[in-house]
Design an enzyme around this catalytic site. Structure first.
Site, mmCIF file in Angstrom:
data_model
loop_
_atom_site.group_PDB
_atom_site.id
_atom_site.type_symbol
_atom_site.label_atom_id
_atom_site.label_comp_id
_atom_site.label_asym_id
_atom_site.label_seq_id
_atom_site.Cartn_x
_atom_site.Cartn_y
_atom_site.Cartn_z
ATOM 1 N N SER A 1 0.832 -1.200 0.000
ATOM 2 C CA SER A 1 0.000 0.000 0.000
ATOM 3 C C SER A 1 0.873 1.258 0.000
ATOM 4 O O SER A 1 1.782 1.373 -0.813
ATOM 5 C CB SER A 1 -0.975 -0.029 1.182
ATOM 6 O OG SER A 1 -1.944 0.978 1.078
ATOM 7 N N HIS A 2 0.620 2.185 0.908
ATOM 8 C CA HIS A 2 1.307 3.484 0.897
ATOM 9 C C HIS A 2 2.630 3.448 1.642
ATOM 10 O O HIS A 2 3.285 4.493 1.771
ATOM 11 C CB HIS A 2 0.401 4.540 1.526
ATOM 12 C CG HIS A 2 0.092 4.261 2.977
ATOM 13 N ND1 HIS A 2 -0.671 3.194 3.380
ATOM 14 C CD2 HIS A 2 0.469 4.895 4.112
ATOM 15 C CE1 HIS A 2 -0.756 3.190 4.693
ATOM 16 N NE2 HIS A 2 -0.072 4.217 5.166
#
Length: 548
Positions: A147-148
């Site tokens: 993800s981030h």
């Protein structure tokens, strides 16, 4: 939190990852299954780690993929498996490792037709599209992404046939079997070399981009956006959605500019986050500093994180919107502008999201479904169409198609972004202006999250608290009206506690990965009241942990 002096500034050479070292360690590292930090551990979003720490290496991916193959067989899941990955450096080698095992086990696998990256919501959309109307031969999926998270990380998650995040009972089985496979030196892993795997008769090319982009008008009013000529700026933050935004612009004739097409596994083009690390978080004012600086160029602008399951909205009027603010504005707009949605369709939120959502839902005369942290809790409601919109305070959301049927059951960073353009196009006001109108009607809350140190024993106590353990009767001068350890929406344990008064609340829950607990606080009575809640929340939690 202590903000780094580098926060919001361009990343300098000293913090960039060495991609070659990361990749070498992926293949050369040998995780020790007796070391907890080197074992397969599925958190709320799959297994994550770094090859340099022996927590995300080839052995992990081979073992997890084989464990998924076993799980599919045990459950009778024999349809195609849709697989996607993002642009982190470790994603490509992990994709190859997974494909070797999937092909070695004879699994029908759907890979991207253009050999590109595939966002998380696109995999969810593909699974649901295939399974629609089927009772057998169901599809599932894998997404390779952290993800981030910073560039050094890798991530791997499994989506069952419902298309959303796997539940804990599923991930526990996969995790247990994967660790057993690693402990047994991967002897039971079936794999074939990547050159053979790519050419295997069970590996098929799938038009992920076209399938997803062609279907977007069923969930977003793209014609209204086109006709308004609202100016849109987009930054994919070097992630898997880069090619998607150009396709959306060209296919639907939008006045949309992708301000950054760069894809670089070091993510050197980012401005660094609050702690001085590179983090592709579209909800962070530091990571989004460049986009915030461009707010006057566009009517509305937005970004997605690396696997495009999070959104970040930069409004012309307010700059970067707090995730809670945008969720509230989106709910207000959607439930007034989706006439085909049933009056019984509910609003979904996580236990630590803003109470502004509660007030907006009540104003709309809509049922509120409040669940523990984790998008998996929304899957059933999205599948049966009983939840119209669901979101979490960390900028994850999705919602139903315009006809009230399911779109995705995982977070979708693209459609909430496009919704911001629809709101601007159809109302003439951007989402920031809409939120200000909501505060005039429902109040203007302040919201914060704090971290505090905790021992493993304290974290365990906090996760197992009962409401009776909380002896305080007031919160910041107001009577406590609820003490929650289970979510009101489904009665599932929240893994902590939430204390609610008329004008504010706090929630405390242990971190799943660090020696801390998190306190979420909100007040509708201003800064002084918020500070009082913070102080009392810390005292209540401390007393409760010490006396448990």
């Amino acid at each position: 939190m202590n903000v780094s002096p580098k926060a919001g500034r361009p990343a300098d050479q000293s913090i960039l990852i060495d991609v070659s070292k990361l990749l070498t360690a992926y293949y050369a590292g040998r995780p020790d299954s007796s070391v907890p930090a080197q074992r397969v551990v599925f958190g709320t979003s799959g297994h994550r780690g770094c090859s340099l720490d022996n927590s995300f290496n080839e052995a992990h991916i081979l073992a997890i993929t084989q464990a998924i193959c076993h799980y599919r067989k045990q459950q009778g899941i024999d349809g195609p498996l849709y697989i996607g990955s993002d642009t982190h450096a470790l994603s490509e080698p992990a994709f190859k490792s997974a494909l070797e095992v999937l092909a070695g086990n004879g699994i029908e696998v759907m890979v991207d037709a253009a050999s590109g990256c595939t966002p998380t919501p696109v995999i969810s959309h593909a699974i649901l599209s295939y399974n629609r109307g089927r009772r057998r031969g169901l599809a599932d999926g894998i997404v390779i992404t952290p993800s981030h998270n910073p560039p050094r990380f890798g991530g791997f998650k499994y989506d069952p046939p419902h298309g959303g995040p796997a539940d804990t009972h599923v991930t526990a089985r996969i995790q247990e079997q994967a660790n057993a496979l690693i402990a047994n030196d991967l002897r039971e892993v079936a794999r074939i070399p990547i050159e053979r795997a790519r050419k295997a008769p069970t590996v098929h090319r799938h038009e992920y981009l076209n399938s997803y982009v062609d279907d977007l008008p069923t969930v977003i009013d793209l014609e209204a956006i086109k006709q308004s000529m609202v100016s849109i700026g987009v930054d994919p933050l070097g992630g898997a959605s880069v090619a998607y935004w150009d396709a959306i612009r060209d296919r639907y004739g939008l006045n949309l500019e992708v301000v950054n097409h760069a894809v670089d596994p070091t993510f050197r083009f980012m401005t660094v986050d609050w702690d001085g690390q590179i983090r592709m978080d579209p909800s962070s004012v530091y990571a989004m500093a460049r986009m915030v600086g461009l707010k006057d160029r566009f009517d509305v602008a937005f970004a997605s994180d690396t696997d495009a399951d999070r959104h970040g909205i930069v409004s012309h009027s307010q700059g970067l919107l707090d995730p809670n603010h945008y969720l509230s504005a989106a709910i207000s707009y959607l439930f007034a502008n989706r006439p085909q949605w049933s009056p019984a369709v509910a609003v979904g939120k996580t236990i630590v999201s803003s109470s502004m959502i509660d007030r907006v839902a009540a104003g709309l005369n809509r049922r509120l479904v409040e669940v523990p942290v984790g998008f998996k809790w929304f899957v059933e409601g999205l599948m049966d169409g009983s939840i119209g919109f669901c979101g979490e305070e960390s900028s994850g959301a999705t919602f139903l198609r315009r006809d009230g049927t399911v779109w995705t059951t995982d977070k979708d960073g693209l459609v909430p972004n496009l919704l911001a353009a629809e709101v601007t196009a159809r109302t003439g006001s951007d989402p920031g202006e809409h939120y200000r109108k909501l505060t005039a009607e429902f109040g203007d809350p302040l919201y914060e999250r704090l971290d505090a140190p905790a021992t493993p024993e304290q974290k365990d106590r906090l996760a197992k608290l009962s409401p009776e353990a909380i002896t305080a009767s007031t919160l910041a001068g107001e009577p406590i009206i609820a003490k929650l350890t289970n979510a009101p929406g489904n009665q599932a344990p929240i893994g902590g506690l939430k204390v609610i008064a008329a004008s504010g609340w706090f929630a405390a829950r242990p971190s799943g990965t660090e020696s801390i607990y998190k306190i979420y606080v909100e007040s509708f009575k201003g800064r002084e009241h918020l500070n009082a809640i913070v102080s009392e929340a810390q005292a209540i939690v401390k007393h409760t942990l010490e006396s448990s």
